[in-house]
Motif scaffolding. Sequence first.
Motif, short mmCIF file in Angstrom:
data_model
loop_
_atom_site.label_atom_id
_atom_site.label_comp_id
_atom_site.label_asym_id
_atom_site.label_seq_id
_atom_site.Cartn_x
_atom_site.Cartn_y
_atom_site.Cartn_z
N LEU A 225 0.81 -1.21 0.00
CA LEU A 225 0.00 0.00 0.00
C LEU A 225 0.85 1.27 0.00
CD1 LEU A 225 -2.77 -1.13 2.52
CD2 LEU A 225 -3.06 -0.71 0.07
N GLY A 226 2.17 1.11 -0.13
CA GLY A 226 3.03 2.27 -0.30
C GLY A 226 3.96 2.59 0.83
N ALA A 227 3.97 1.78 1.90
CA ALA A 227 4.89 2.02 3.01
C ALA A 227 6.30 1.61 2.63
CB ALA A 227 4.44 1.25 4.25
N THR A 228 7.28 2.18 3.34
CA THR A 228 8.67 1.77 3.22
C THR A 228 9.04 1.03 4.49
OG1 THR A 228 9.22 3.67 1.84
CG2 THR A 228 11.04 2.53 2.90
N VAL A 229 9.42 -0.23 4.37
CA VAL A 229 9.78 -1.04 5.52
C VAL A 229 11.27 -0.88 5.78
CG1 VAL A 229 9.87 -3.37 6.48
CG2 VAL A 229 7.90 -2.67 5.10
N HIS A 230 11.61 -0.32 6.95
CA HIS A 230 13.02 -0.07 7.30
C HIS A 230 13.62 -1.22 8.10
CE1 HIS A 230 12.63 4.05 5.87
NE2 HIS A 230 11.48 4.12 6.53
N VAL A 231 12.83 -1.83 8.96
CA VAL A 231 13.26 -3.02 9.70
C VAL A 231 12.30 -4.13 9.31
CG1 VAL A 231 13.65 -4.08 11.95
CG2 VAL A 231 14.15 -1.64 11.62
N PRO A 232 12.74 -5.11 8.53
CA PRO A 232 11.83 -6.18 8.12
C PRO A 232 11.43 -7.01 9.33
CG PRO A 232 14.09 -6.72 7.53
CD PRO A 232 14.11 -5.31 8.02
N PRO A 233 10.37 -7.79 9.23
CA PRO A 233 9.93 -8.59 10.37
C PRO A 233 11.09 -9.36 11.00
CG PRO A 233 8.28 -8.70 8.66
CD PRO A 233 9.44 -7.94 8.08
N GLY A 239 8.65 -10.40 20.97
CA GLY A 239 7.79 -10.83 19.87
C GLY A 239 8.46 -10.63 18.53
N ARG A 240 7.68 -10.52 17.48
CA ARG A 240 8.19 -10.31 16.13
C ARG A 240 7.70 -8.93 15.66
NH1 ARG A 240 10.65 -13.26 12.27
NH2 ARG A 240 10.10 -13.03 10.08
N PHE A 241 8.64 -8.07 15.25
CA PHE A 241 8.29 -6.69 14.98
C PHE A 241 8.86 -6.22 13.65
CE2 PHE A 241 12.61 -5.85 15.91
CZ PHE A 241 12.90 -4.51 15.65
N SER A 242 8.34 -5.08 13.21
CA SER A 242 8.81 -4.44 11.98
C SER A 242 8.61 -2.93 12.13
CB SER A 242 8.03 -4.95 10.77
OG SER A 242 8.45 -4.32 9.58
N VAL A 243 9.55 -2.15 11.59
CA VAL A 243 9.46 -0.69 11.64
C VAL A 243 9.36 -0.17 10.21
CG1 VAL A 243 10.57 1.45 12.39
CG2 VAL A 243 10.84 -0.64 13.74
N MET A 244 8.50 0.82 10.00
CA MET A 244 8.24 1.33 8.66
C MET A 244 7.89 2.80 8.69
SD MET A 244 4.46 -0.44 8.20
CE MET A 244 5.05 -1.97 8.96
N THR A 245 7.86 3.42 7.53
CA THR A 245 7.24 4.73 7.37
C THR A 245 6.07 4.56 6.42
OG1 THR A 245 8.90 5.27 5.68
CG2 THR A 245 9.21 6.21 7.86
N ASP A 246 4.97 5.26 6.74
CA ASP A 246 3.79 5.18 5.88
C ASP A 246 4.03 5.97 4.60
OD1 ASP A 246 3.25 7.89 6.36
OD2 ASP A 246 1.68 7.49 7.83
N PRO A 247 3.13 5.96 3.64
CA PRO A 247 3.38 6.65 2.37
C PRO A 247 3.64 8.15 2.51
CG PRO A 247 1.59 5.09 2.11
CD PRO A 247 1.89 5.14 3.56
N ALA A 248 3.16 8.77 3.60
CA ALA A 248 3.40 10.19 3.82
C ALA A 248 4.71 10.45 4.56
CB ALA A 248 2.24 10.81 4.59
#
Length: 269
Positions: A225-233, A239-248
């Motif tokens: 949907l347009g996010a940029t994933v900086h830390v993949p799962p 737990g299991r995590f991921s860090v991203m920035t949304d399209p904005a």
Amino acid sequence: MPEVTEHAPGTAAWTQLTSPDVGASKEFYRGVFGWDSYTLTLGAWGDNEIFTLDGAQGPEVAGLNSLTDDTEPASWTCYFRVENLDAALDAVGGAGGAVSVEPTDVADLGRMALCSDPQGADFALWLPYNLAGAGVIDEPGATCWVELASTDVQDARRFYGRVFGWTAVDRSYYAPSYTNWKIGDWSVAGMLPIESWWPEGFPPHWIPYFWVEDCDATAGRAAALGATVHVPPTDIRPGRFSVMTDPAGARLAVITPDVSGRPAAPARP
């Protein structure tokens, strides 16, 4: 799910997204988390979108409003519950922080102030009137954690300890030195250092973590949907995590918590 009607002082009660394109952000988060939303008109504050869980009449999860300054980046702001707003602002100033938005009533919902810590990370203070904060937390689809990335961990520990009475505890998760902030026996927030391998000039900031049932699927859906994933799962002890920035460009994280052996949350009203 039990609905939250009160948040303890010093805890994150609300998260608010500011975006240059409210419509696009609304569609993104509805697509990623399955949220619904309704529009709340707040007089001088204009229209705000309130994200909800389990339909438009479900409990509130987070807010969304438009950027008032096009030069500012999209971002999530974490609102921390206080009992005495004036006293909290005195503590912010006395500890070396700054106030960027003076205490203001948000219609009949509550009274807020926007602050920054000595390293420049923005956060907000919230004194509730008719909106306690998020109506659901620590559940799939809702906020379950907030985290600070800081350029000066020791000074941030001093600052937030003075402002909120937090106690800092060392942990080792995905950063060599991770801080767990606690009120009594309950963890309320985390912090990791901004280190040399981070992008140059990366600003200190707070981000929310949202509980998801499948971290990999959610990260993949967000990317589509347009996010940029900086830390993949990635697997860490909680737990299991991921860090991203949304399209904005607003930064957030998702996590599928490891609930085995997880202590029960403090009783809520």
